[in-house]
Write an enzyme that holds these catalytic residues in place. Structure first.
Site, mmCIF file in Angstrom:
data_model
loop_
_atom_site.group_PDB
_atom_site.id
_atom_site.type_symbol
_atom_site.label_atom_id
_atom_site.label_comp_id
_atom_site.label_asym_id
_atom_site.label_seq_id
_atom_site.Cartn_x
_atom_site.Cartn_y
_atom_site.Cartn_z
ATOM 1 N N ALA A 145 23.076 40.002 71.603
ATOM 2 C CA ALA A 145 22.284 40.235 70.386
ATOM 3 C C ALA A 145 22.099 41.718 70.090
ATOM 4 O O ALA A 145 21.901 42.102 68.936
ATOM 5 C CB ALA A 145 20.925 39.551 70.520
ATOM 6 N N TYR A 197 19.721 39.636 63.247
ATOM 7 C CA TYR A 197 18.367 39.970 62.786
ATOM 8 C C TYR A 197 18.440 41.358 62.134
ATOM 9 O O TYR A 197 19.224 42.206 62.581
ATOM 10 C CB TYR A 197 17.445 39.955 64.014
ATOM 11 C CG TYR A 197 16.006 40.249 63.760
ATOM 12 C CD1 TYR A 197 15.151 39.247 63.295
ATOM 13 C CD2 TYR A 197 15.485 41.518 63.986
ATOM 14 C CE1 TYR A 197 13.816 39.523 63.059
ATOM 15 C CE2 TYR A 197 14.156 41.792 63.758
ATOM 16 C CZ TYR A 197 13.313 40.790 63.288
ATOM 17 O OH TYR A 197 11.996 41.057 63.057
ATOM 18 N N GLY A 227 17.158 44.267 62.151
ATOM 19 C CA GLY A 227 17.157 45.533 62.903
ATOM 20 C C GLY A 227 18.270 45.686 63.907
ATOM 21 O O GLY A 227 18.405 46.739 64.541
ATOM 22 N N LYS A 228 19.116 44.666 64.080
ATOM 23 C CA LYS A 228 20.195 44.767 65.074
ATOM 24 C C LYS A 228 21.288 45.725 64.566
ATOM 25 O O LYS A 228 21.313 46.063 63.384
ATOM 26 C CB LYS A 228 20.781 43.379 65.358
ATOM 27 C CG LYS A 228 19.738 42.378 65.885
ATOM 28 C CD LYS A 228 19.340 42.633 67.332
ATOM 29 C CE LYS A 228 18.011 42.035 67.719
ATOM 30 N NZ LYS A 228 18.003 40.633 68.059
ATOM 31 N N ASN A 229 22.225 46.123 65.438
ATOM 32 C CA ASN A 229 23.253 47.084 65.005
ATOM 33 C C ASN A 229 24.016 46.554 63.793
ATOM 34 O O ASN A 229 24.367 47.319 62.898
ATOM 35 C CB ASN A 229 24.228 47.392 66.139
ATOM 36 C CG ASN A 229 23.618 48.304 67.185
ATOM 37 O OD1 ASN A 229 22.409 48.233 67.428
ATOM 38 N ND2 ASN A 229 24.416 49.156 67.792
#
Ligand SMILES: *Cc1c(COP(=O)(O)O)cnc(C)c1O
Length: 361
Positions: free
Chosen positions: A156, A178, A180-182
């Site tokens: 994740a 999500y 805010g993920k990379n």
């Protein structure tokens, strides 16, 4: 006072806005809101990006973990080995699949699953081992792959991390998009990647009510499809992900210089392309006090994560208490995530470093 945000999703959006809007227009014109060509195209592109045979888009990362576990045959009576230092979803997916999380401690240097502890925890009921590539750094999967049970990677936080040119190491990997993920969507989204046509096929069935052909249901499934508008966002951002990860590496290298020699600060280890710096996690004494003072100086920080899984009330039934996983527990008291995103400027990083020096120097 210049504020330094923890992440800047608006800056990322500005880089992809044109592609996202034209993509949304395509979907609106076709009124293909569930599955359709955008989802299929994203799955092809993401599988290619990872170097995996198959990608199955899903509703979120927690479902991705659960459906991957179910595809591996994990259910009641089975155990799943995972690190105590992770986002709670890793353990949650195991419980939701009907199995029992077997927590193990982490390596003191990188705070990722300790392969020796994992080896000691594997037994006849182990249905899977789940290393978590936390903070964007690949866990050492080599020794885990020798233990026998299938390895499901919690990827994740590690989109784009590669070792020896590879981005998939276990039988299957689950990831979250999500925001805010990379690689972040504009809402919830996730996926699994695997080289196994069989595992991919099972996850594909599970995500869509156990059905491949409309109104014919092979197994009891879920509704966990990747939203089509999110697929548009992910396609636009995927084109930039490698470049964005490079910029995160540049920012990490700059932090290393700027934070050098501040008393009490322990910096995270570099790992070349095996690290995509989802988070830049330092260790400091009196963490809460320092985070508070940084906040007063306009520097936003995070803690990933303040309470290890075994000390969460929801996981009391596992029977653990303080002292069971000492490395994870001492880390939880000291870790501090500094602002990190591809668009972070040198000036913003200097503001962070100056603030830390002022507090600790
Ligand atoms: C974000 C995350 C998840 C869960 O993903 P969701 O899309 O929020 O369900 C799982 N594991 C880790 C390590 C994560 O960071």
């Amino acid at each position: 006072m210049t504020e330094v945000p923890f992440v800047d999703l608006a800056a990322a959006h500005a880089e992809v806005e044109r592609h996202v809007r034209t993509g949304f227009d395509r979907v609106l014109a076709a009124t293909a809101f569930v599955n359709g060509p955008e989802v299929a195209a994203f799955e092809r592109e993401y599988a290619h990006f990872v170097g995996a045979g198959h990608c199955v888009g899903l509703a979120n990362g927690t479902d991705a973990l659960e459906l991957a576990l179910r595809a591996l045959g994990v259910g009641p009576g089975k155990e799943v080995v995972l690190p105590a230092n992770t986002f709670v979803a890793t353990a949650e997916a195991v419980v939701r699949a009907g199995a029992r999380p077997v927590l193990v401690d982490v390596d003191p240097d990188v705070l990722l699953i300790d392969p020796a502890a994992a080896a000691a925890a594997v037994g006849p009921s182990t249905g899977a081992i789940v290393p978590v590539h936390l903070y964007g750094r690949l866990a050492d999967t080599g020794p885990l792959l020798e233990l026998g049970p299938p390895v499901l990677e919690d990827a994740a936080q590690s989109q784009g991390a590669v070792q020896d040119g590879r981005g998939l190491f276990g039988a299957i990997a689950a990831t979250s998009f999500y925001p805010g993920k990379n690689l972040g969507a504009y809402g919830d989204a996730g996926a699994v990647v695997t080289d196994s046509a069989e595992l991919a096929g099972t996850v594909r069935l599970l995500r869509d009510h156990g059905s491949e052909r409309k109104y014919h249901h092979e197994i009891v499934g879920f509704n966990s499809r990747l939203d089509t508008l999110q697929a548009v966002v992910l396609r636009a951002k995927l084109r930039r992900l490698a470049g964005w990860n490079d910029r995160r590496r540049t920012a990490a290298a700059r932090y290393r210089e700027l934070l050098d020699g501040i008393p009490g600060v322990v910096l995270p280890q570099e790992a070349g392309t095996a690290h995509v710096w989802h988070l830049y996690v330092i260790r400091v004494p009196r963490r809460d006090e320092i985070a508070g003072k940084l906040g007063e100086l306009g520097v936003r920080t995070g803690i990933h994560y303040p309470v290890p899984v075994h000390l969460q009330p929801a996981y009391r039934h596992l029977g653990h208490g303080p002292g069971d996983f000492p490395v994870a527990e001492s880390a939880a008291a000291e870790i501090l995530s500094l602002p990190m995103f591809p668009q972070i400027t040198e000036e913003q990083q200097r503001t962070v470093a100056d603030a830390l020096r002022k507090i600790l120097g």
